[in-house]
Motif scaffolding. Structure first.
Motif, PDB file in Angstrom:
ATOM      1  N   PRO A  50       6.801  -3.038 -19.440  1.00 56.36           N
ATOM      2  CA  PRO A  50       8.027  -2.619 -18.749  1.00 56.36           C
ATOM      3  C   PRO A  50       7.823  -1.730 -17.527  1.00 56.36           C
ATOM      4  O   PRO A  50       8.706  -1.656 -16.683  1.00 56.36           O
ATOM      5  N   ASN A  51       6.679  -1.038 -17.433  1.00 61.14           N
ATOM      6  CA  ASN A  51       6.516  -0.054 -16.353  1.00 61.14           C
ATOM      7  C   ASN A  51       5.655  -0.539 -15.210  1.00 61.14           C
ATOM      8  O   ASN A  51       5.518   0.148 -14.203  1.00 61.14           O
ATOM      9  N   PHE A  52       5.014  -1.690 -15.364  1.00 58.58           N
ATOM     10  CA  PHE A  52       4.161  -2.269 -14.323  1.00 58.58           C
ATOM     11  C   PHE A  52       3.086  -1.270 -13.866  1.00 58.58           C
ATOM     12  O   PHE A  52       2.780  -1.149 -12.685  1.00 58.58           O
ATOM     13  N   SER A  53       2.522  -0.552 -14.830  1.00 59.95           N
ATOM     14  CA  SER A  53       1.488   0.436 -14.525  1.00 59.95           C
ATOM     15  C   SER A  53       0.192  -0.256 -14.089  1.00 59.95           C
ATOM     16  O   SER A  53      -0.096  -1.384 -14.492  1.00 59.95           O
ATOM     17  N   VAL A  54      -0.590   0.443 -13.286  1.00 59.07           N
ATOM     18  CA  VAL A  54      -1.876  -0.095 -12.840  1.00 59.07           C
ATOM     19  C   VAL A  54      -2.886   0.024 -13.981  1.00 59.07           C
ATOM     20  O   VAL A  54      -3.145   1.127 -14.476  1.00 59.07           O
ATOM     21  N   PRO A  55      -3.466  -1.079 -14.432  1.00 58.54           N
ATOM     22  CA  PRO A  55      -4.505  -1.020 -15.469  1.00 58.54           C
ATOM     23  C   PRO A  55      -5.830  -0.578 -14.835  1.00 58.54           C
ATOM     24  O   PRO A  55      -6.603  -1.402 -14.339  1.00 58.54           O
ATOM     25  N   ILE A  56      -6.071   0.693 -14.835  1.00 54.83           N
ATOM     26  CA  ILE A  56      -7.193   1.273 -14.094  1.00 54.83           C
ATOM     27  C   ILE A  56      -8.530   0.681 -14.532  1.00 54.83           C
ATOM     28  O   ILE A  56      -9.399   0.383 -13.701  1.00 54.83           O
ATOM     29  N   ASN A  57      -8.726   0.494 -15.840  1.00 48.86           N
ATOM     30  CA  ASN A  57     -10.005  -0.059 -16.305  1.00 48.86           C
ATOM     31  C   ASN A  57     -10.218  -1.481 -15.804  1.00 48.86           C
ATOM     32  O   ASN A  57     -11.339  -1.863 -15.435  1.00 48.86           O
ATOM     33  N   GLU A  58      -9.137  -2.291 -15.763  1.00 43.98           N
ATOM     34  CA  GLU A  58      -9.249  -3.645 -15.207  1.00 43.98           C
ATOM     35  C   GLU A  58      -9.606  -3.583 -13.724  1.00 43.98           C
ATOM     36  O   GLU A  58     -10.399  -4.394 -13.230  1.00 43.98           O
ATOM     37  N   LEU A  59      -8.994  -2.647 -13.025  1.00 46.47           N
ATOM     38  CA  LEU A  59      -9.273  -2.506 -11.602  1.00 46.47           C
ATOM     39  C   LEU A  59     -10.731  -2.112 -11.371  1.00 46.47           C
ATOM     40  O   LEU A  59     -11.406  -2.674 -10.500  1.00 46.47           O
ATOM     41  N   THR A  89     -16.609  -6.481  -2.826  1.00 45.69           N
ATOM     42  CA  THR A  89     -15.221  -6.075  -2.594  1.00 45.69           C
ATOM     43  C   THR A  89     -15.103  -5.369  -1.253  1.00 45.69           C
ATOM     44  O   THR A  89     -15.742  -4.342  -1.021  1.00 45.69           O
ATOM     45  N   ARG A  90     -14.289  -5.936  -0.391  1.00 42.26           N
ATOM     46  CA  ARG A  90     -14.078  -5.367   0.943  1.00 42.26           C
ATOM     47  C   ARG A  90     -12.854  -4.463   0.982  1.00 42.26           C
ATOM     48  O   ARG A  90     -12.844  -3.455   1.673  1.00 42.26           O
ATOM     49  N   ALA A  91     -11.793  -4.846   0.250  1.00 43.02           N
ATOM     50  CA  ALA A  91     -10.552  -4.083   0.371  1.00 43.02           C
ATOM     51  C   ALA A  91      -9.676  -4.267  -0.861  1.00 43.02           C
ATOM     52  O   ALA A  91      -9.801  -5.242  -1.607  1.00 43.02           O
ATOM     53  N   ILE A  92      -8.764  -3.311  -1.057  1.00 42.26           N
ATOM     54  CA  ILE A  92      -7.669  -3.405  -2.018  1.00 42.26           C
ATOM     55  C   ILE A  92      -6.381  -3.452  -1.209  1.00 42.26           C
ATOM     56  O   ILE A  92      -6.146  -2.604  -0.338  1.00 42.26           O
ATOM     57  N   ASN A 145      -4.667   8.327  -6.926  1.00 47.54           N
ATOM     58  CA  ASN A 145      -5.942   9.051  -6.954  1.00 47.54           C
ATOM     59  C   ASN A 145      -7.053   8.194  -7.560  1.00 47.54           C
ATOM     60  O   ASN A 145      -8.203   8.229  -7.089  1.00 47.54           O
ATOM     61  N   ALA A 146      -6.719   7.413  -8.589  1.00 51.09           N
ATOM     62  CA  ALA A 146      -7.730   6.545  -9.208  1.00 51.09           C
ATOM     63  C   ALA A 146      -8.177   5.460  -8.231  1.00 51.09           C
ATOM     64  O   ALA A 146      -9.384   5.160  -8.121  1.00 51.09           O
ATOM     65  N   ILE A 147      -7.220   4.881  -7.502  1.00 58.03           N
ATOM     66  CA  ILE A 147      -7.560   3.863  -6.501  1.00 58.03           C
ATOM     67  C   ILE A 147      -8.409   4.484  -5.396  1.00 58.03           C
ATOM     68  O   ILE A 147      -9.418   3.904  -4.965  1.00 58.03           O
ATOM     69  N   ALA A 148      -8.014   5.679  -4.947  1.00 56.76           N
ATOM     70  CA  ALA A 148      -8.765   6.360  -3.888  1.00 56.76           C
ATOM     71  C   ALA A 148     -10.198   6.636  -4.317  1.00 56.76           C
ATOM     72  O   ALA A 148     -11.151   6.412  -3.546  1.00 56.76           O
ATOM     73  N   SER A 149     -10.376   7.109  -5.533  1.00 57.46           N
ATOM     74  CA  SER A 149     -11.729   7.416  -6.015  1.00 57.46           C
ATOM     75  C   SER A 149     -12.593   6.161  -6.053  1.00 57.46           C
ATOM     76  O   SER A 149     -13.771   6.189  -5.643  1.00 57.46           O
ATOM     77  N   LEU A 150     -12.015   5.069  -6.524  1.00 56.91           N
ATOM     78  CA  LEU A 150     -12.763   3.808  -6.560  1.00 56.91           C
ATOM     79  C   LEU A 150     -13.185   3.378  -5.167  1.00 56.91           C
ATOM     80  O   LEU A 150     -14.313   2.920  -4.954  1.00 56.91           O
ATOM     81  N   CYS A 151     -12.271   3.508  -4.212  1.00 58.19           N
ATOM     82  CA  CYS A 151     -12.566   3.070  -2.842  1.00 58.19           C
ATOM     83  C   CYS A 151     -13.637   3.929  -2.196  1.00 58.19           C
ATOM     84  O   CYS A 151     -14.527   3.411  -1.501  1.00 58.19           O
ATOM     85  N   ILE A 152     -13.568   5.215  -2.411  1.00 63.98           N
ATOM     86  CA  ILE A 152     -14.573   6.116  -1.829  1.00 63.98           C
ATOM     87  C   ILE A 152     -15.946   5.869  -2.456  1.00 63.98           C
ATOM     88  O   ILE A 152     -16.961   5.778  -1.756  1.00 63.98           O
ATOM     89  N   GLU A 153     -15.977   5.710  -3.777  1.00 63.06           N
ATOM     90  CA  GLU A 153     -17.248   5.497  -4.483  1.00 63.06           C
ATOM     91  C   GLU A 153     -17.911   4.183  -4.093  1.00 63.06           C
ATOM     92  O   GLU A 153     -19.138   4.074  -4.060  1.00 63.06           O
ATOM     93  N   ASN A 154     -17.092   3.168  -3.790  1.00 60.10           N
ATOM     94  CA  ASN A 154     -17.628   1.824  -3.546  1.00 60.10           C
ATOM     95  C   ASN A 154     -17.502   1.369  -2.097  1.00 60.10           C
ATOM     96  O   ASN A 154     -17.762   0.210  -1.791  1.00 60.10           O
ATOM     97  N   ASP A 155     -17.125   2.288  -1.203  1.00 62.00           N
ATOM     98  CA  ASP A 155     -16.966   1.986   0.225  1.00 62.00           C
ATOM     99  C   ASP A 155     -16.033   0.790   0.439  1.00 62.00           C
ATOM    100  O   ASP A 155     -16.370  -0.191   1.097  1.00 62.00           O
TER     101      ASP A 155
END
Length: 459
Positions: A216-225, A233-236, A255-265
């Protein structure tokens, strides 16, 4: 002959979908939408030999021979676009016109934008501002975009080097993909997604990975991401507030998306066209998070906020090293955007905050009418924190899938919704959901609710 709809397993989307014809099947109550391979053109090609049908008559008339020798040329399209044809919005709107249905499907207002913005466009035309604009934008609009972005995010951007004006946000998306994505690059999207994403990425030759947001909340599944991010991976590509669900990405998800992007360029392409239609929390641009501006392209437009969707004024904000790619693609897509509309857009963006506060109050009242009505009718209504869309579960009414339900809703009830399966790489993920919009005047919304209360019944 009774005709209805069933979505085939390989049906895919393209909010610009593939071309389908309604054809009957032997299954009672359903029609399969099949891809068309014939041209709608009136042109015909004469062949030198008679068709098989002509040989059935031993003495054909001249008229019969001429008729059977006419054929349609096949549709021709590059492989990168061969599955993207007529959109679902066109399909549903054509049915709406045919059956006189109230259109709560396509996301454009049925009321006009503010007078002061329209007058600014008229004034610009009369003042002779009618020739090509500078490729990346009229200076006044670039400055207005930068000023609004700074006010909203606290980020100071250079209007000359970091703002590119485009023909709507859709062109900003296309220019970003073509300018910054190489063939084979992986791009992660969140499904359901705005339908132009898949087509734009296809044109760029990208490999698309999809992360499904679920009710119901359409939350981001962080572990799947996290599991989806690879060395390729070039971009999200993200959209908040989110079309079609109305979800807003919260600070923990960002913040979780940002951390992933910074860690993986990894880069972020952030579509924020509904930023001023955030009802329950303040919109947050991911570019404003620490370490993210240097790897983010933020895309926006005038149309949703000022009810001027036909003007097609959009923009992309990015640091100079990313702006270069966006501008290179933009230069060879449209080169420049409507000059007088740019001058008017600059004036619109300088409007006081009271305009946005009134806009939000107005849309919240419209949303309440629709949501209360949908609940009363019997839908399972999911939360919508932003945009002017609401997603519901249609299964209490007994139709097999979202396409079948939407066709029934138009023909038998007189109201249009959009099937959401077209917004997924795997249509099965969206077959229980349909999308309504409340960017209509209050009478239209009340009339649509009244029709559903009167005619829509559980099965």
């Amino acid at each position: 002959m009774q005709v209805s709809v069933q979505a085939p397993a390989n049906w895919r989307s393209h909010e610009m979908l593939r071309s389908f014809n309604f054809v009957s099947t032997s299954t009672p109550g359903f029609t399969i939408l099949r891809s068309s391979n014939k041209s709608s053109s009136n042109r015909r090609i004469k062949t030198n030999s008679p068709s098989p049908m002509a040989t059935l008559s031993t003495v054909p008339t001249d008229k019969e021979v001429e008729s059977t020798q006419k054929i349609n040329p096949p549709l021709q399209v590059a492989k990168r676009l061969e599955k993207f044809k007529t959109t679902i919005f066109t399909q549903m709107s054509m049915l709406a016109i045919k059956h006189g249905a109230i259109n709560l499907g396509q996301g454009f207002p049925n009321f006009d934008g503010p007078e002061f913005v329209k007058e600014a466009a008229i004034r610009a035309i009369r003042e002779g501002k009618n020739q090509y604009a500078r490729g990346y934008g009229v200076p006044d609009l670039n400055s207005a975009v930068a000023a609004r972005f700074s006010k909203d995010t606290g980020l100071v951007v250079d209007p000359e080097k970091e703002v590119t004006v485009t023909s709507g946000c859709t062109e900003a998306i296309v220019a970003t993909m073509l300018g910054l994505i190489n063939p084979g690059d992986e791009v992660i999207v969140f499904a359901p997604f705005y339908d132009s994403y898949e087509a734009s990425l296809s044109m760029a030759g990208a490999t698309i990975k999809s992360i499904t947001l679920r009710p119901p909340n359409f939350s981001v599944p962080i572990n799947e991401l996290k599991a989806a991010v690879s060395e390729n991976t070039r971009a999200i590509l993200m959209n908040t507030p989110h079309n079609p669900t109305g979800k807003m990405f919260n600070v923990e998800e960002l913040n979780a998306i940002a951390s992933l992007c910074i860690e993986n360029d990894v880069l972020v392409f952030s579509d924020e066209v509904y930023d001023k239609l955030a009802f329950e929390a303040n919109h947050i641009s991911i570019a404003s998070l620490p370490g993210m501006y240097e790897r983010t392209v933020t895309m926006n437009s005038l149309g949703k906020t000022f009810s001027l969707t036909g003007w097609k004024i959009g923009w992309a904000i990015a640091p100079p090293h990313l702006t270069w790619g966006v501008r290179q693609a933009h230069s060879f897509i449209t080169f420049a955007t409507s000059t007088p509309m740019q001058w008017a857009a600059a004036e619109a963006l300088r409007t006081p905050d009271s305009y946005y506060e009134e806009l939000k109050r107005d849309y919240m009242a419209k949303k309440a009418i629709l949501v209360e009505g949908l609940n009363a009718v019997g839908f399972t209504v999911y939360p919508s924190s932003g945009t002017y869309f609401v997603v519901v579960d249609h299964t209490p009414f007994g139709l097999e899938n979202d396409v079948a339900f939407c066709e029934y809703l138009i023909k038998e009830v007189g109201v249009v919704a959009i099937p959401t399966s077209v917004f997924y790489l795997n249509p099965e993920d969206g077959k229980n959901l349909v999308r309504f919009t409340f960017c209509k005047d209050e009478k239209t919304l009340r009339d649509a609710v009244a029709l559903m209360k009167e005619r829509l019944r559980r099965r």
